[in-house]
Design a protein around this motif. Structure first.
Motif, PDB file in Angstrom:
ATOM      1  N   LEU A 184      30.429  27.712  50.041  1.00 28.51           N
ATOM      2  CA  LEU A 184      30.816  27.044  48.797  1.00 28.51           C
ATOM      3  C   LEU A 184      29.656  26.888  47.825  1.00 28.51           C
ATOM      4  CD1 LEU A 184      33.300  24.323  50.088  1.00 28.51           C
ATOM      5  CD2 LEU A 184      33.823  26.528  49.025  1.00 28.51           C
ATOM      6  N   GLU A 185      28.511  26.416  48.297  1.00 27.93           N
ATOM      7  CA  GLU A 185      27.376  26.226  47.388  1.00 27.93           C
ATOM      8  C   GLU A 185      26.943  27.539  46.757  1.00 27.93           C
ATOM      9  OE1 GLU A 185      26.138  23.479  46.043  1.00 27.93           O
ATOM     10  OE2 GLU A 185      27.660  22.409  47.180  1.00 27.93           O
ATOM     11  N   ARG A 186      26.973  28.596  47.539  1.00 33.24           N
ATOM     12  CA  ARG A 186      26.623  29.914  47.001  1.00 33.24           C
ATOM     13  C   ARG A 186      27.646  30.333  45.948  1.00 33.24           C
ATOM     14  NH1 ARG A 186      25.844  35.564  50.265  1.00 33.24           N
ATOM     15  NH2 ARG A 186      25.306  36.790  48.429  1.00 33.24           N
ATOM     16  N   PHE A 187      28.925  30.088  46.244  1.00 37.54           N
ATOM     17  CA  PHE A 187      29.969  30.460  45.301  1.00 37.54           C
ATOM     18  C   PHE A 187      29.827  29.656  44.007  1.00 37.54           C
ATOM     19  CE2 PHE A 187      34.589  30.811  44.058  1.00 37.54           C
ATOM     20  CZ  PHE A 187      34.539  32.162  43.806  1.00 37.54           C
ATOM     21  N   ILE A 188      29.489  28.390  44.107  1.00 34.21           N
ATOM     22  CA  ILE A 188      29.266  27.567  42.910  1.00 34.21           C
ATOM     23  C   ILE A 188      28.107  28.130  42.107  1.00 34.21           C
ATOM     24  CG2 ILE A 188      28.504  25.295  42.086  1.00 34.21           C
ATOM     25  CD1 ILE A 188      30.074  24.098  44.510  1.00 34.21           C
ATOM     26  N   ARG A 189      27.003  28.407  42.770  1.00 33.82           N
ATOM     27  CA  ARG A 189      25.803  28.925  42.097  1.00 33.82           C
ATOM     28  C   ARG A 189      26.072  30.286  41.455  1.00 33.82           C
ATOM     29  NH1 ARG A 189      23.061  28.863  46.261  1.00 33.82           N
ATOM     30  NH2 ARG A 189      23.087  31.063  46.769  1.00 33.82           N
ATOM     31  N   GLU A 190      26.633  31.206  42.239  1.00 29.73           N
ATOM     32  CA  GLU A 190      26.915  32.553  41.728  1.00 29.73           C
ATOM     33  C   GLU A 190      28.003  32.518  40.645  1.00 29.73           C
ATOM     34  OE1 GLU A 190      25.425  35.397  42.523  1.00 29.73           O
ATOM     35  OE2 GLU A 190      24.330  34.896  44.358  1.00 29.73           O
ATOM     36  N   PRO A 203      34.009  39.137  39.943  1.00 32.25           N
ATOM     37  CA  PRO A 203      32.583  38.977  39.659  1.00 32.25           C
ATOM     38  C   PRO A 203      31.734  39.962  40.466  1.00 32.25           C
ATOM     39  CG  PRO A 203      33.439  37.067  40.864  1.00 32.25           C
ATOM     40  CD  PRO A 203      34.595  37.954  40.553  1.00 32.25           C
ATOM     41  N   PRO A 204      30.587  40.353  39.905  1.00 29.26           N
ATOM     42  CA  PRO A 204      29.727  41.324  40.589  1.00 29.26           C
ATOM     43  C   PRO A 204      29.259  40.861  41.972  1.00 29.26           C
ATOM     44  CG  PRO A 204      28.890  40.849  38.375  1.00 29.26           C
ATOM     45  CD  PRO A 204      30.066  39.969  38.609  1.00 29.26           C
ATOM     46  N   PHE A 205      29.112  39.567  42.169  1.00 28.50           N
ATOM     47  CA  PHE A 205      28.629  39.096  43.469  1.00 28.50           C
ATOM     48  C   PHE A 205      29.661  39.273  44.583  1.00 28.50           C
ATOM     49  CE2 PHE A 205      30.302  35.212  41.508  1.00 28.50           C
ATOM     50  CZ  PHE A 205      31.042  34.636  42.529  1.00 28.50           C
ATOM     51  N   TYR A 206      30.891  39.622  44.246  1.00 28.14           N
ATOM     52  CA  TYR A 206      31.887  39.885  45.280  1.00 28.14           C
ATOM     53  C   TYR A 206      31.470  41.061  46.163  1.00 28.14           C
ATOM     54  CZ  TYR A 206      35.727  36.719  43.992  1.00 28.14           C
ATOM     55  OH  TYR A 206      36.529  35.620  43.783  1.00 28.14           O
ATOM     56  N   SER A 207      30.809  42.073  45.577  1.00 33.78           N
ATOM     57  CA  SER A 207      30.388  43.221  46.379  1.00 33.78           C
ATOM     58  C   SER A 207      29.369  42.800  47.435  1.00 33.78           C
ATOM     59  CB  SER A 207      29.824  44.334  45.493  1.00 33.78           C
ATOM     60  OG  SER A 207      28.693  43.873  44.781  1.00 33.78           O
ATOM     61  N   VAL A 208      28.518  41.832  47.108  1.00 38.36           N
ATOM     62  CA  VAL A 208      27.549  41.307  48.075  1.00 38.36           C
ATOM     63  C   VAL A 208      28.288  40.573  49.188  1.00 38.36           C
ATOM     64  CG1 VAL A 208      25.583  39.740  48.385  1.00 38.36           C
ATOM     65  CG2 VAL A 208      25.746  41.145  46.309  1.00 38.36           C
ATOM     66  N   MET A 258      32.287  24.076  37.357  1.00 34.80           N
ATOM     67  CA  MET A 258      32.275  25.017  38.479  1.00 34.80           C
ATOM     68  C   MET A 258      32.304  24.276  39.812  1.00 34.80           C
ATOM     69  SD  MET A 258      32.523  28.180  39.168  1.00 34.80           S
ATOM     70  CE  MET A 258      32.346  28.727  37.492  1.00 34.80           C
ATOM     71  N   HIS A 259      31.593  23.176  39.902  1.00 32.49           N
ATOM     72  CA  HIS A 259      31.607  22.375  41.126  1.00 32.49           C
ATOM     73  C   HIS A 259      33.018  21.843  41.386  1.00 32.49           C
ATOM     74  CE1 HIS A 259      31.008  18.800  43.666  1.00 32.49           C
ATOM     75  NE2 HIS A 259      30.093  19.551  44.242  1.00 32.49           N
ATOM     76  N   GLU A 260      33.653  21.258  40.381  1.00 31.36           N
ATOM     77  CA  GLU A 260      35.014  20.726  40.527  1.00 31.36           C
ATOM     78  C   GLU A 260      35.992  21.838  40.916  1.00 31.36           C
ATOM     79  OE1 GLU A 260      36.176  17.589  40.261  1.00 31.36           O
ATOM     80  OE2 GLU A 260      34.385  16.585  39.490  1.00 31.36           O
ATOM     81  N   TYR A 261      35.815  23.005  40.331  1.00 24.26           N
ATOM     82  CA  TYR A 261      36.727  24.115  40.580  1.00 24.26           C
ATOM     83  C   TYR A 261      36.620  24.591  42.026  1.00 24.26           C
ATOM     84  CZ  TYR A 261      39.768  27.906  39.071  1.00 24.26           C
ATOM     85  OH  TYR A 261      40.847  28.738  38.901  1.00 24.26           O
TER      86      TYR A 261
END
Length: 179
Positions: free
Chosen positions: A8-14, A64-69, A130-133
């Protein structure tokens, strides 16, 4: 591997970085809401929010581009944005030509929903939005329709569709739900 709470934290940040970069790059391509729509939405939204909105028609919304990671690490894609009719990046609304109902009524309803997100971003700021989402998504069992920010946007959209001539303050509703 499924999407786990420790992601979750990574998803919030990214996600925050993705939203910010998308708003910066796509906002320049967007067109302002046309005057008749701004006038129609005026009883619901602050004038400054309506004047900042930019709309971009796209063939479809990209993940989002980070999905490939995430995929390379064996982590399941959490939300498939390619299935969405619209998405809001702060004050820039992307409308998917392949998914959206582009009739007049459908477009107004979708734009209203996405404008609610513009007000949510304005009230909460990007980081808190983004955090709330993301946290709301996790707490709702990873169910998109049950994300509190989405539930509110859909409820206000339904209220608008039921009585488009009866104004109410979207900002007041957002402030009440997210103090």
């Amino acid at each position: 591997m499924p999407f786990l709470p420790e992601h979750l934290e990574r998803f919030i940040r990214e996600g925050t970085a993705w939203v910010s970069a998308s708003q910066t790059s796509l906002g320049r391509l967007g067109k302002p809401l046309i005057s008749p729509i701004q006038a129609f939405f005026a009883p619901f939204f602050p004038a400054d929010a309506l004047s900042r909105i930019r709309v971009v028609l796209v063939p479809h919304i990209e993940n989002p581009p980070f999905y490939s990671v995430l995929s390379a690490q064996g982590i399941a894609v959490p939300l498939d944005f390619r299935e969405m009719a619209g998405i809001t990046f702060i004050d820039t609304i992307l409308v998917s030509q392949s998914r959206a109902d582009l009739s007049e009524a459908g477009s107004l309803s979708l734009l209203f929903h996405e404008a609610v997100h513009v007000v949510q971003y304005q009230h909460l700021g990007l980081e808190r939005f983004m955090h709330e989402y993301v946290i709301g998504w996790a707490q709702s069992g990873f169910s998109y329709p049950d994300i509190p920010l989405e539930r509110q946007a859909y409820a206000l959209q339904d209220r608008f569709r039921a009585s488009p001539s009866t104004g109410f303050s979207v900002l007041a509703e957002v402030q009440l739900a997210f103090p």
